[in-house]
Design a protein around this motif. Structure first.
Motif, PDB file in Angstrom:
ATOM      1  N   THR A   5       0.827  -1.208   0.000  1.00 18.19           N
ATOM      2  CA  THR A   5       0.000   0.000   0.000  1.00 18.19           C
ATOM      3  C   THR A   5       0.863   1.260   0.000  1.00 18.19           C
ATOM      4  O   THR A   5       0.572   2.242  -0.697  1.00 18.19           O
ATOM      5  CB  THR A   5      -0.929   0.021   1.226  1.00 18.19           C
ATOM      6  N   ILE A  48      -4.723   2.158  -8.561  1.00 15.36           N
ATOM      7  CA  ILE A  48      -5.765   2.183  -7.518  1.00 15.36           C
ATOM      8  C   ILE A  48      -6.685   0.968  -7.651  1.00 15.36           C
ATOM      9  O   ILE A  48      -7.057   0.335  -6.657  1.00 15.36           O
ATOM     10  CB  ILE A  48      -6.573   3.492  -7.616  1.00 15.36           C
ATOM     11  N   CYS A  51      -4.795  -2.103  -6.432  1.00 16.86           N
ATOM     12  CA  CYS A  51      -4.645  -2.045  -4.973  1.00 16.86           C
ATOM     13  C   CYS A  51      -5.974  -2.349  -4.277  1.00 16.86           C
ATOM     14  O   CYS A  51      -6.027  -3.073  -3.272  1.00 16.86           O
ATOM     15  CB  CYS A  51      -4.136  -0.663  -4.572  1.00 16.86           C
ATOM     16  N   THR A  52      -7.071  -1.815  -4.841  1.00 16.75           N
ATOM     17  CA  THR A  52      -8.392  -2.071  -4.272  1.00 16.75           C
ATOM     18  C   THR A  52      -8.726  -3.559  -4.339  1.00 16.75           C
ATOM     19  O   THR A  52      -9.226  -4.153  -3.365  1.00 16.75           O
ATOM     20  CB  THR A  52      -9.461  -1.261  -5.026  1.00 16.75           C
ATOM     21  N   HIS A  55      -6.866  -5.528  -1.692  1.00 14.80           N
ATOM     22  CA  HIS A  55      -7.328  -5.326  -0.309  1.00 14.80           C
ATOM     23  C   HIS A  55      -8.716  -5.893  -0.046  1.00 14.80           C
ATOM     24  O   HIS A  55      -9.025  -6.249   1.103  1.00 14.80           O
ATOM     25  CB  HIS A  55      -7.291  -3.835   0.029  1.00 14.80           C
ATOM     26  N   ILE A  56      -9.571  -5.965  -1.063  1.00 18.52           N
ATOM     27  CA  ILE A  56     -10.926  -6.469  -0.801  1.00 18.52           C
ATOM     28  C   ILE A  56     -11.046  -7.967  -1.046  1.00 18.52           C
ATOM     29  O   ILE A  56     -12.066  -8.580  -0.701  1.00 18.52           O
ATOM     30  CB  ILE A  56     -11.982  -5.720  -1.653  1.00 18.52           C
ATOM     31  N   VAL A  70     -14.502  -4.631  -9.689  1.00 22.19           N
ATOM     32  CA  VAL A  70     -13.167  -4.064  -9.413  1.00 22.19           C
ATOM     33  C   VAL A  70     -12.109  -4.744 -10.266  1.00 22.19           C
ATOM     34  O   VAL A  70     -11.236  -4.100 -10.848  1.00 22.19           O
ATOM     35  CB  VAL A  70     -12.824  -4.191  -7.910  1.00 22.19           C
ATOM     36  N   ASP A  74      -9.684  -3.307 -13.161  1.00 20.90           N
ATOM     37  CA  ASP A  74      -8.233  -3.551 -13.097  1.00 20.90           C
ATOM     38  C   ASP A  74      -7.719  -4.085 -14.438  1.00 20.90           C
ATOM     39  O   ASP A  74      -6.767  -3.574 -15.016  1.00 20.90           O
ATOM     40  CB  ASP A  74      -7.943  -4.536 -11.971  1.00 20.90           C
TER      41      ASP A  74
END
Length: 384
Positions: A5, A48, A51-52, A55-56, A70, A74
């Motif tokens: 991150t 972003i 990265c999202t 993390h999810i 998402v 990506d």
């Protein structure tokens, strides 16, 4: 905060700073600025999105539809970020028509796949796994990398050989960064860091190339200004510039010649300005092949020339004799004869004189010769 991150945050900050630098640069066009900044925005959005997704993944309380959306974003933006680097370096007349279709096709495929799980499947614990059509995405991504490499190599050919190494090194850096993430290990997510480095170095390279082009243009303009367009001799601009350079004194045996064409106005009035131009060019040729052989010849007016050279008194007399022979032998297509009046001033005869004062003495001497010419021919020197 994880190490990954923090890398993404620093990448986004770096892209922001780079965009400010691009906006402040006055050496590149507004269109190119917008293209570079758009590239930075795409890289940032793709980073972003990735990265999202990281993390999810595995969060049970997040709906699978959001997880799939998402990942679709990506997989849509990641190749587009690489493609934006291609668009930022390719020339307007070499832009690929197939790239927009490839990106559009990939976007459509990712949207459809989000509903059917073709690219990504989501297990019961909400973890991502590769779908049955994921190899298609990999093939598409590799195609973008191949096109990027090809365009970088083609782009490099437009530069001087010594300016290509940094460009090719940038290309290698980006490819290694992508390979580390996509091929070697998924745990080292540094492709967007590599793309950010690539975008930064490409901008630096392009900015420096723009400065080189500007320098070349200025040099070309200076050459044009320094040379007389009609005769090819040095111009009045060069005459003033070189005259001002003698601030620390005049060299020994420095000689100044001032030459004026006799009867140019008569030729212009009777035969036309093309004939007059031929006469001027003929005079310049004769001067450069005699007095100006080892010096600098300037055309400072319509029919007036100045020569700076290094000569002894004996050499000036020989040069004047040579000039007389050449002008008497000269003949053109429109004009049959050429006559000039010449004045000369030697620095040895006028100790302590500046260049400006020597030119005045040469002009005075030339005027006396011109006066004698008009008395001998019976012409009015006011209409020469």
């Amino acid at each position: 905060m994880t190490y990954y991150t923090s890398i993404i945050i620093m990448t986004l900050l770096a892209l922001g700073v780079l965009s400010i630098l691009i906006a402040e640069n006055n050496r590149i066009s507004e269109q190119k600025k917008h293209l570079f900044i758009a590239t930075n925005i795409l890289i940032a959005l793709a980073a972003i999105a990735e990265c999202t997704g990281v993390h999810i993944s595995g969060h049970a309380n997040i709906p699978k539809g959001i997880l799939a959306a998402v990942k679709a974003v990506d997989y849509t933006l990641t190749p587009l970020a690489g493609g934006s680097l291609i668009m930022s370096i390719q020339q307007p007349n070499t832009r690929s028509r197939i790239l927009p279709w490839l990106f559009a096709g990939n976007a459509v495929l990712q949207i459809i796949s989000a509903f059917h799980g073709w690219m990504v499947t989501i297990d019961n614990q909400n973890h991502y796994t590769h779908g049955p059509l994921y190899p298609v995405y990999v093939a598409f991504y590799l195609l973008i990398i191949i096109i990027l490499t090809s365009k970088m190599l083609s782009y490099g050919k437009s530069f001087r050989k010594q300016n290509r190494k940094s460009l090719y090194a940038t290309m290698v850096l980006v490819l290694i960064g992508i390979a580390i993430q996509e091929v070697l290990t998924q745990n080292c997510r540094i492709s967007y860091l590599a793309l950010t480095f690539g975008a930064t170095f490409l901008f630096i390279h392009y900015s420096e190339f723009s400065q080189l082009q500007l320098d070349d243009k200025i040099t070309e303009q200076q050459v044009k200004i320094a040379n007389d367009a009609l005769t090819g001799t040095l111009s009045r601009f060069a005459y003033i510039d070189i005259s001002n350079s003698y601030t620390n004194g005049i060299p020994e045996n420095f000689a100044v010649f001032l030459i004026d064409i006799n009867g140019l106005k008569t030729v212009n009035d009777s035969l036309g300005h093309e004939a007059g131009d031929e006469l001027i060019c003929g005079a310049a040729q004769c001067i450069e092949n005699s007095i100006g052989k080892n010096g600098k010849t300037f055309r400072i007016g319509g029919d007036e020339f100045v020569v700076f050279t290094i000569m002894t008194k004996e050499q000036t007399e020989a040069a004047l004799s040579d000039l007389k022979q050449k002008t008497q032998a000269w003949t053109g297509k429109k004009v049959s004869q050429l006559s000039v009046s010449v004045g000369c001033a030697l620095a040895k005869d006028y100790e302590g004189f500046s260049i400006k004062n020597l030119v005045k003495e040469a002009d005075r001497s030339m005027y006396q010769q011109k006066k004698a010419y008009y008395q001998a021919t019976g012409r009015d020197n006011r209409h020469s």
